[in-house]
Design an enzyme around this catalytic site. Structure first.
Site, PDB file in Angstrom:
ATOM      1  N   PHE A   1       0.861  -1.182   0.000  1.00  0.00           N
ATOM      2  CA  PHE A   1       0.000   0.000   0.000  1.00  0.00           C
ATOM      3  C   PHE A   1       0.903   1.239   0.000  1.00  0.00           C
ATOM      4  CE2 PHE A   1      -2.681   3.262   1.928  1.00  0.00           C
ATOM      5  CZ  PHE A   1      -3.802   3.146   1.131  1.00  0.00           C
TER       6      PHE A   1
ATOM      7  N   ASP B   1       3.276  -4.084   9.353  1.00  0.00           N
ATOM      8  CA  ASP B   1       2.030  -3.337   9.180  1.00  0.00           C
ATOM      9  C   ASP B   1       0.888  -4.351   9.253  1.00  0.00           C
ATOM     10  OD1 ASP B   1      -0.265  -2.157   8.114  1.00  0.00           O
ATOM     11  OD2 ASP B   1       0.903  -0.721   6.950  1.00  0.00           O
TER      12      ASP B   1
ATOM     13  N   TYR C   1      -9.724   1.408  11.554  1.00  0.00           N
ATOM     14  CA  TYR C   1     -10.994   1.654  10.860  1.00  0.00           C
ATOM     15  C   TYR C   1     -11.373   0.543   9.876  1.00  0.00           C
ATOM     16  CZ  TYR C   1      -7.663   3.839   7.534  1.00  0.00           C
ATOM     17  OH  TYR C   1      -6.606   4.097   6.711  1.00  0.00           O
ATOM     18  N   LYS C   2     -10.498  -0.445   9.718  1.00  0.00           N
ATOM     19  CA  LYS C   2     -10.807  -1.552   8.811  1.00  0.00           C
ATOM     20  C   LYS C   2     -11.486  -2.675   9.623  1.00  0.00           C
ATOM     21  CE  LYS C   2      -7.234  -0.090   5.620  1.00  0.00           C
ATOM     22  NZ  LYS C   2      -5.824  -0.129   5.242  1.00  0.00           N
TER      23      LYS C   2
ATOM     24  N   ARG D   1     -12.037  -6.192  -5.148  1.00  0.00           N
ATOM     25  CA  ARG D   1     -11.678  -6.658  -3.820  1.00  0.00           C
ATOM     26  C   ARG D   1     -12.928  -6.872  -2.981  1.00  0.00           C
ATOM     27  NH1 ARG D   1      -7.692  -3.204   0.007  1.00  0.00           N
ATOM     28  NH2 ARG D   1      -9.509  -1.870  -0.014  1.00  0.00           N
TER      29      ARG D   1
HETATM   30  C1  LIG Z   1      -5.187   1.048   4.848  1.00  0.00           C
HETATM   31  C2  LIG Z   1      -3.704   1.023   4.904  1.00  0.00           C
HETATM   32  C3  LIG Z   1      -2.985   2.132   5.355  1.00  0.00           C
HETATM   33  C4  LIG Z   1      -3.694   3.408   5.697  1.00  0.00           C
HETATM   34  O1  LIG Z   1      -2.850   4.407   6.135  1.00  0.00           O
HETATM   35  P1  LIG Z   1      -3.411   5.786   6.686  1.00  0.00           P
HETATM   36  O2  LIG Z   1      -2.237   6.406   7.321  1.00  0.00           O
HETATM   37  O3  LIG Z   1      -4.544   5.470   7.611  1.00  0.00           O
HETATM   38  O4  LIG Z   1      -3.926   6.575   5.521  1.00  0.00           O
HETATM   39  C5  LIG Z   1      -1.608   2.017   5.460  1.00  0.00           C
HETATM   40  N1  LIG Z   1      -0.973   0.880   5.114  1.00  0.00           N
HETATM   41  C6  LIG Z   1      -1.629  -0.204   4.670  1.00  0.00           C
HETATM   42  C7  LIG Z   1      -0.895  -1.449   4.306  1.00  0.00           C
HETATM   43  C8  LIG Z   1      -3.017  -0.157   4.528  1.00  0.00           C
HETATM   44  O5  LIG Z   1      -3.678  -1.207   4.056  1.00  0.00           O
END
Ligand SMILES: *Cc1c(COP(=O)(O)O)cnc(C)c1O
Length: 416
Positions: free
Chosen positions: A130, A201, A226-227, A375
Site C-alpha cells: 500500500f 504493518d 478503521y478496517k 476486492r
Molecule cells: C489502509 C492502509 C494504510 C492506511 O494508512 P493511513 O495512514 O490510515 O492513511 C496504510 N498501510 C496499509 C498497508 C493499509 O492497508
C-alpha cells in the site's frame, strides 16, 4: 460450461443458523438490502458507537468540558485502548498505543529503528505494498539524507534482499490487493539473523486473524483501526514497540505528549522512557473514544472462530465464482489456499472498475484497486454465509445482463 454449484442457498442458510459468531451481526448497523464486503476498507458501524458518540458530545464535551481530560480519562485513552488492543495482536501491556495514523506511526517507528541500527542505511520494503507506507519511508529517507535509502523488493526476492546494509525491514503482513500473507515468524527471524529490525504493518491483520507479535519476536508494528476493528472513519491507528526497544531510541515527532513530564512544561525536550515516548500531541478524542466500541466487541469474539469462518467464507466465495462465473473472465488474484490468504478475496478483470460500480448499484459493496483488482472483504462478525451466495448471484447478473457497460460506470469517482 456451467458446473454444478458446490453449495445451495439453503445449505448456507443452515450454516448461518449454526454459526457461533452469528449473534454479533445484530450489534452492527447495516443498511437494508446491502451486502457489505468492504469491511477491509471501512468497517461497519457498531450500534454501541451511536450511544457512545452521543454521551461523548453531550456529556463529556458539552457539560464536563475540560475536566473530562481527567474525569473521563481522555488523556489516558491512547494507552488504555492500546492495552486492550494488545490482547488481539499478542503484545503486552505497555507495548501498544492507539494514536495518530498508520502512516505517521510508521514514520516514527522507522526513524527509531534507524536510530537503533547506526551505520546501516537501508529500509527494505515491498514495492507493491500500500503506497502510503512506501511514501512515508521515502519521505523519511529524504529528510535524513546522508545516504539513507528505501530499497524495494517483491515477495519472492524479499529474503535475498535482507543484506548487511539493511537497518529495518518494513512489511505488511497481508497484502492489501491480493490478500496474500507473509510468514511473520520466518521473516522476523531472517531479519534478526541479518542484524536488522522488523516493522510489521497489520492493517489487514488486526481483527481479521490471530496475530502474535510476541511469539514472532517482532520489534515494531503499526496498523489501522478503521478496517477490521470497526473503529469508525479515520479512527486513530495503533503502534507497537517491543519492551526491549523502549527508551533506547529517539522518535522525530517529539511533541509534548511524548515528554517525560508533559505538564511540567519544561523548555527542553526529555523523552518519556516508556511507550508514551511515541505519542506526539493532542489526540482526536471523539474518534479515539468511539473506536473503543468496535474494539470491545472484537475482544468478546473468539479470534480463532473469526479466522475459521473467514477462511470458510473465502473458500465458498471462490467455489461459487468458479462454478457460476467462470465464463466471464475473472482471474483469482488471491491464493486458493485459505491458509495463505488474509480475510479478503480478490479477482482481476479488465473491466473491474465498471463491474464493481454496477455491482454496488445492485447492493453488493466491494471496492476496486487500480489497475484491475476487484476486492471483497470478508468480516465474520457481520458477513453471513448466504451473503456469499447472493453476492456471486449479483456478479453473475452484472455479467449476464452486461450491466457494467452502462457509460455512467466508466466514470472514475475520486475514491474507488
Ligand atoms: C489502509 C492502509 C494504510 C492506511 O494508512 P493511513 O495512514 O490510515 O492513511 C496504510 N498501510 C496499509 C498497508 C493499509 O492497508
Amino acid at each position: 460450461m456451467i458446473r454444478h454449484a458446490p453449495h445451495s442457498r439453503a445449505s448456507l442458510a443452515e450454516r448461518d443458523a449454526k454459526d457461533p459468531l452469528g449473534a454479533f451481526r445484530d450489534e452492527f448497523i447495516l443498511p437494508q438490502g446491502v451486502i457489505y464486503l468492504d469491511g477491509n476498507s471501512l468497517g461497519a458501524m457498531p450500534k454501541a458507537a451511536m450511544a457512545r458518540s452521543q454521551e461523548l458530545v453531550t456529556q463529556e464535551w458539552g457539560q464536563d468540558l475540560i475536566t473530562s481530560w481527567n474525569r473521563h480519562g481522555w488523556f489516558d485513552l491512547p494507552t488504555r485502548l492500546g492495552d486492550k488492543l494488545a490482547r488481539l495482536i499478542g503484545a503486552q501491556e505497555g507495548e501498544v498505543l492507539v494514536t495518530d495514523s498508520t502512516g505517521i506511526n510508521l514514520y516514527k517507528l522507522l526513524s527509531m529503528a534507524l536510530d537503533l541500527r547506526p551505520g546501516r542505511k537501508v529500509i527494505l520494503m515491498e514495492g507493491s505494498n500500500f503506497p502510503t507506507d512506501n511514501y512515508m519511508a521515502q519521505g523519511l529517507a529524504r529528510q535524513l539524507g546522508r545516504g539513507y535509502e528505501v530499497r524495494f523488493a517483491e515477495r519472492d526476492d524479499m529474503a535475498a534482499q535482507i543484506t548487511p546494509e539493511v537497518a529495518v525491514v518494513a512489511l505488511t503482513q497481508v497484502h492489501y490487493k491480493t490478500g496474500v500473507m507473509f510468514d511473520m515468524e520466518a521473516l522476523t527471524q531472517m531479519a534478526h539473523k541479518a542484524g536488522a529490525l522488523i516493522c510489521w504493518d497489520l492493517c489487514h491483520s488486526a481483527g481479521a486473524l490471530p496475530v502474535d507479535l510476541g511469539a514472532a519476536n517482532a520489534d515494531f508494528a503499526v496498523g489501522c483501526s478503521y478496517k477490521f476493528l470497526n473503529g469508525g472513519p479515520g479512527a486513530p491507528a495503533f503502534l507497537y514497540v517491543a519492551k526491549c526497544h523502549q527508551g533506547k531510541a529517539m522518535q522525530p515527532l517529539s511533541g509534548w505528549w511524548s515528554h517525560a513530564a508533559p505538564f511540567a512544561f519544561e523548555r527542553d525536550y526529555r523523552p518519556a522512557d516508556d511507550i508514551h515516548q511515541i505519542l506526539s500531541g493532542t489526540q482526536p478524542i471523539l474518534s479515539l473514544a468511539v473506536m473503543e466500541c468496535g474494539l470491545d466487541m472484537m475482544l468478546r469474539a473468539d479470534m480463532n472462530a473469526i479466522r475459521q469462518k473467514s477462511m470458510a467464507l473465502g473458500d465458498i466465495f471462490i467455489g461459487l465464482m468458479e462454478a457460476l462465473c467462470q465464463q466471464y473472465g475473472f482471474t483469482l488474484a488471491s491464493s486458493k489456499n485459505a491458509n495463505e490468504r488474509g480475510s479478503q478475496v480478490s479477482f482481476t478483470h479488465a473491466q473491474g472498475y465498471a463491474i464493481m460500480q454496477a455491482l454496488i448499484d445492485l447492493g453488493v459493496i466491494g471496492d476496486f484497486r487500480a489497475p484491475d483488482i476487484l476486492r471483497f472483504g470478508l468480516t465474520p462478525l457481520y458477513t453471513r454465509y448466504v451473503d456469499m451466495w447472493d453476492a456471486v448471484q449479483a456478479i453473475k447478473t452484472v455479467m449476464d445482463q452486461n450491466l457494467w457497460q452502462d457509460p455512467r460506470y466508466a466514470r472514475r469517482a475520486q475514491v474507488t
